[in-house]
Design a protein around this motif. Structure first.
Motif, PDB file in Angstrom:
ATOM      1  N   LEU A  28      29.412  56.018  44.217  1.00 12.19           N
ATOM      2  CA  LEU A  28      28.907  55.880  42.851  1.00 12.19           C
ATOM      3  C   LEU A  28      29.533  54.662  42.194  1.00 12.19           C
ATOM      4  CD1 LEU A  28      27.459  57.214  40.317  1.00 12.19           C
ATOM      5  CD2 LEU A  28      29.687  58.238  39.813  1.00 12.19           C
ATOM      6  N   GLU A  29      28.686  53.843  41.544  1.00 11.90           N
ATOM      7  CA  GLU A  29      29.211  52.761  40.712  1.00 11.90           C
ATOM      8  C   GLU A  29      28.770  53.019  39.271  1.00 11.90           C
ATOM      9  OE1 GLU A  29      28.490  48.774  42.098  1.00 11.90           O
ATOM     10  OE2 GLU A  29      29.251  47.899  40.228  1.00 11.90           O
ATOM     11  N   ILE A  30      29.738  52.973  38.358  1.00 12.62           N
ATOM     12  CA  ILE A  30      29.444  53.207  36.940  1.00 12.62           C
ATOM     13  C   ILE A  30      29.539  51.878  36.200  1.00 12.62           C
ATOM     14  CG2 ILE A  30      30.259  54.330  34.823  1.00 12.62           C
ATOM     15  CD1 ILE A  30      31.244  56.657  36.474  1.00 12.62           C
ATOM     16  N   GLY A  31      28.469  51.513  35.467  1.00 10.72           N
ATOM     17  CA  GLY A  31      28.465  50.248  34.724  1.00 10.72           C
ATOM     18  C   GLY A  31      28.238  49.081  35.669  1.00 10.72           C
ATOM     19  N   ALA A  32      27.130  49.144  36.402  1.00 17.19           N
ATOM     20  CA  ALA A  32      26.877  48.173  37.482  1.00 17.19           C
ATOM     21  C   ALA A  32      26.438  46.801  36.975  1.00 17.19           C
ATOM     22  CB  ALA A  32      25.813  48.729  38.424  1.00 17.19           C
ATOM     23  N   GLY A  33      26.152  46.686  35.667  1.00 14.71           N
ATOM     24  CA  GLY A  33      25.734  45.391  35.123  1.00 14.71           C
ATOM     25  C   GLY A  33      24.464  44.905  35.798  1.00 14.71           C
ATOM     26  N   ARG A  34      24.458  43.622  36.191  1.00 12.33           N
ATOM     27  CA  ARG A  34      23.266  43.060  36.845  1.00 12.33           C
ATOM     28  C   ARG A  34      23.269  43.319  38.355  1.00 12.33           C
ATOM     29  NH1 ARG A  34      20.816  40.361  32.744  1.00 12.33           N
ATOM     30  NH2 ARG A  34      22.240  39.859  31.047  1.00 12.33           N
ATOM     31  N   GLY A  35      24.227  44.104  38.813  1.00 12.53           N
ATOM     32  CA  GLY A  35      24.152  44.662  40.160  1.00 12.53           C
ATOM     33  C   GLY A  35      24.762  43.840  41.280  1.00 12.53           C
ATOM     34  N   LYS A  36      25.520  42.805  40.940  1.00  9.70           N
ATOM     35  CA  LYS A  36      26.057  41.935  42.003  1.00  9.70           C
ATOM     36  C   LYS A  36      26.842  42.744  43.043  1.00  9.70           C
ATOM     37  CE  LYS A  36      29.020  37.756  42.409  1.00  9.70           C
ATOM     38  NZ  LYS A  36      28.259  37.047  43.425  1.00  9.70           N
ATOM     39  N   ARG A  55      23.621  51.261  31.907  1.00  2.48           N
ATOM     40  CA  ARG A  55      23.030  51.828  30.692  1.00  2.48           C
ATOM     41  C   ARG A  55      22.220  50.801  29.904  1.00  2.48           C
ATOM     42  NH1 ARG A  55      27.696  54.026  26.801  1.00  2.48           N
ATOM     43  NH2 ARG A  55      28.109  51.825  26.550  1.00  2.48           N
ATOM     44  N   THR A  56      22.597  49.515  29.989  1.00  2.00           N
ATOM     45  CA  THR A  56      21.944  48.487  29.164  1.00  2.00           C
ATOM     46  C   THR A  56      20.642  48.050  29.828  1.00  2.00           C
ATOM     47  OG1 THR A  56      24.101  47.768  28.407  1.00  2.00           O
ATOM     48  CG2 THR A  56      22.293  46.222  28.081  1.00  2.00           C
ATOM     49  N   ARG A  57      19.561  48.164  29.067  1.00  2.00           N
ATOM     50  CA  ARG A  57      18.219  47.966  29.619  1.00  2.00           C
ATOM     51  C   ARG A  57      18.033  46.610  30.303  1.00  2.00           C
ATOM     52  NH1 ARG A  57      13.941  50.117  31.790  1.00  2.00           N
ATOM     53  NH2 ARG A  57      13.690  51.739  30.240  1.00  2.00           N
ATOM     54  N   ASN A  58      18.382  45.496  29.613  1.00  2.18           N
ATOM     55  CA  ASN A  58      18.054  44.189  30.207  1.00  2.18           C
ATOM     56  C   ASN A  58      18.880  43.925  31.468  1.00  2.18           C
ATOM     57  OD1 ASN A  58      20.402  43.721  28.812  1.00  2.18           O
ATOM     58  ND2 ASN A  58      19.754  41.774  27.929  1.00  2.18           N
ATOM     59  N   LYS A  59      20.146  44.366  31.460  1.00  2.54           N
ATOM     60  CA  LYS A  59      20.954  44.198  32.681  1.00  2.54           C
ATOM     61  C   LYS A  59      20.357  45.042  33.807  1.00  2.54           C
ATOM     62  CE  LYS A  59      25.365  43.458  30.381  1.00  2.54           C
ATOM     63  NZ  LYS A  59      26.783  43.769  30.370  1.00  2.54           N
ATOM     64  N   PHE A  60      19.994  46.279  33.467  1.00  2.00           N
ATOM     65  CA  PHE A  60      19.444  47.152  34.491  1.00  2.00           C
ATOM     66  C   PHE A  60      18.165  46.568  35.082  1.00  2.00           C
ATOM     67  CE2 PHE A  60      16.443  50.294  35.894  1.00  2.00           C
ATOM     68  CZ  PHE A  60      17.164  50.849  36.933  1.00  2.00           C
ATOM     69  N   ASN A  61      17.289  46.033  34.223  1.00  3.46           N
ATOM     70  CA  ASN A  61      16.013  45.488  34.719  1.00  3.46           C
ATOM     71  C   ASN A  61      16.254  44.373  35.726  1.00  3.46           C
ATOM     72  OD1 ASN A  61      14.587  47.260  33.207  1.00  3.46           O
ATOM     73  ND2 ASN A  61      14.019  45.798  31.605  1.00  3.46           N
ATOM     74  N   ASP A  62      17.211  43.528  35.412  1.00  5.96           N
ATOM     75  CA  ASP A  62      17.559  42.432  36.297  1.00  5.96           C
ATOM     76  C   ASP A  62      18.033  42.973  37.662  1.00  5.96           C
ATOM     77  OD1 ASP A  62      17.834  39.765  36.644  1.00  5.96           O
ATOM     78  OD2 ASP A  62      19.881  39.641  35.859  1.00  5.96           O
ATOM     79  N   PHE A  63      18.899  43.964  37.578  1.00  2.00           N
ATOM     80  CA  PHE A  63      19.443  44.627  38.769  1.00  2.00           C
ATOM     81  C   PHE A  63      18.319  45.285  39.582  1.00  2.00           C
ATOM     82  CE2 PHE A  63      22.042  48.712  39.874  1.00  2.00           C
ATOM     83  CZ  PHE A  63      22.086  48.365  41.211  1.00  2.00           C
ATOM     84  N   ALA A  64      17.472  46.041  38.885  1.00  2.00           N
ATOM     85  CA  ALA A  64      16.408  46.774  39.576  1.00  2.00           C
ATOM     86  C   ALA A  64      15.444  45.802  40.263  1.00  2.00           C
ATOM     87  CB  ALA A  64      15.669  47.659  38.587  1.00  2.00           C
ATOM     88  N   ASP A  65      15.144  44.664  39.611  1.00  2.00           N
ATOM     89  CA  ASP A  65      14.248  43.662  40.211  1.00  2.00           C
ATOM     90  C   ASP A  65      14.839  43.125  41.513  1.00  2.00           C
ATOM     91  OD1 ASP A  65      12.526  43.916  38.155  1.00  2.00           O
ATOM     92  OD2 ASP A  65      13.041  42.025  37.158  1.00  2.00           O
ATOM     93  N   LYS A  66      16.128  42.772  41.447  1.00  2.00           N
ATOM     94  CA  LYS A  66      16.763  42.214  42.659  1.00  2.00           C
ATOM     95  C   LYS A  66      16.800  43.257  43.765  1.00  2.00           C
ATOM     96  CE  LYS A  66      19.893  39.228  40.082  1.00  2.00           C
ATOM     97  NZ  LYS A  66      21.056  39.592  39.269  1.00  2.00           N
ATOM     98  N   SER A  67      17.081  44.487  43.379  1.00  2.00           N
ATOM     99  CA  SER A  67      17.167  45.556  44.370  1.00  2.00           C
ATOM    100  C   SER A  67      15.807  45.760  45.047  1.00  2.00           C
ATOM    101  CB  SER A  67      17.641  46.821  43.669  1.00  2.00           C
ATOM    102  OG  SER A  67      17.472  47.913  44.484  1.00  2.00           O
ATOM    103  N   GLN A  68      14.741  45.682  44.245  1.00  2.00           N
ATOM    104  CA  GLN A  68      13.397  45.866  44.787  1.00  2.00           C
ATOM    105  C   GLN A  68      13.060  44.738  45.768  1.00  2.00           C
ATOM    106  OE1 GLN A  68      10.498  46.269  41.702  1.00  2.00           O
ATOM    107  NE2 GLN A  68       9.670  48.093  42.662  1.00  2.00           N
ATOM    108  N   GLN A  69      13.434  43.513  45.386  1.00  2.00           N
ATOM    109  CA  GLN A  69      13.150  42.363  46.266  1.00  2.00           C
ATOM    110  C   GLN A  69      13.807  42.542  47.627  1.00  2.00           C
ATOM    111  OE1 GLN A  69      14.488  38.942  44.041  1.00  2.00           O
ATOM    112  NE2 GLN A  69      12.975  39.344  42.449  1.00  2.00           N
TER     113      GLN A  69
END
Ligand SMILES: C[S@@+](CC[C@H](N)C(=O)[O-])C[C@H]1O[C@@H](n2cnc3c(N)ncnc32)[C@H](O)[C@@H]1O
Length: 204
Positions: A28-36, A55-69
């Motif tokens: 588990l990672e808590i507060g993953a930011g942009r997911g680096k 928790r922060t929407r814009n950071k999460f979106n960035d993270f989720a996009d990279k993860s999807q790629q």
């Protein structure tokens, strides 16, 4: 510090919550930011499964996009507050490891720092025996307080060290080290047979 007891039964599930599949070994990672860190961990450890919460929407979106790629099948990015999410999603003794990398320092709210929170006992209950928690920060007083709390409040044996100057695990770590700041890391292992008040507690 006088700590009130954590009350998991009072927390509603986050909006849109679905219980994740259990995959092991689970981290588990808590507060993953942009997911680096999360993306790197998942790529480097295909045999380990990481849930990374931001928790922060814009950071999460960035993270989720990279993860999807990267279509990593061992990484689950979650947009939620980690506290109710952990309460509703995780079984006791289910985590092989926890990362809290460069948490918000909460200068005005010491009670919101992770090792000062009643939730920390719940988090310990979700860890397996011998699982390791890693917390990193660039704030010396944060690491000193966390070390003291780990010993006094949680009866654990933390190890504190300086983060290697070449380390590049997260965006904040890169930024702080590039500025020439010292970063610290606290490592805690949950001892065999460690007891919490939540060892039998799971959402019904
Ligand atoms: C200082 S940033 C560090 C981000 C990343 N770990 C890094 O080092 O680059 C701390 C992050 O923790 C997130 N955060 C704080 N409390 C949280 C909580 N209860 N649940 C999920 N994320 C949280 C914040 O939204 C923020 O993005």
């Amino acid at each position: 510090m006088n700590l009130r007891q954590f009350k998991p039964e009072k927390l509603f599930a986050p909006r849109g919550f679905t219980k994740p599949e259990i995959n092991t070994p689970q981290y588990l990672e808590i507060g993953a930011g942009r997911g680096k860190h999360a993306l790197m961990f998942a790529q480097n450890n295909p045999d380990k499964y990481l849930i990374a919460i931001e928790r922060t929407r814009n950071k999460f979106n960035d993270f989720a996009d990279k993860s999807q790629q990267l279509s990593l099948n061992n990484l689950l990015p979650i947009h939620a507050d980690a506290i109710p999410w952990v309460v509703h999603a995780l079984e006791p003794s289910s985590l092989a490891g926890v990362f809290i990398l460069y948490p918000n320092p909460e200068p005005k709210n010491p009670s919101q720092r992770w090792l000062n929170m009643p939730f920390f006992e719940f988090l310990l209950s979700r860890m397996q025996d011998n699982a390791k928690l890693i917390l990193a920060t660039n704030i010396q007083s944060y690491i000193e307080e966390a070390e003291q709390q780990a010993k006094d409040l949680w009866q654990l044996t933390p190890e504190v060290s300086e983060v290697d100057k070449q380390s590049e695990r997260t965006h904040f770590e890169v930024k702080y080290l590039a500025r020439g700041e010292t970063c610290w890391q606290l490592e805690l292992v949950k001892p065999n047979g460690y007891k919490t008040r939540f060892d039998e507690w799971a959402v019904g």
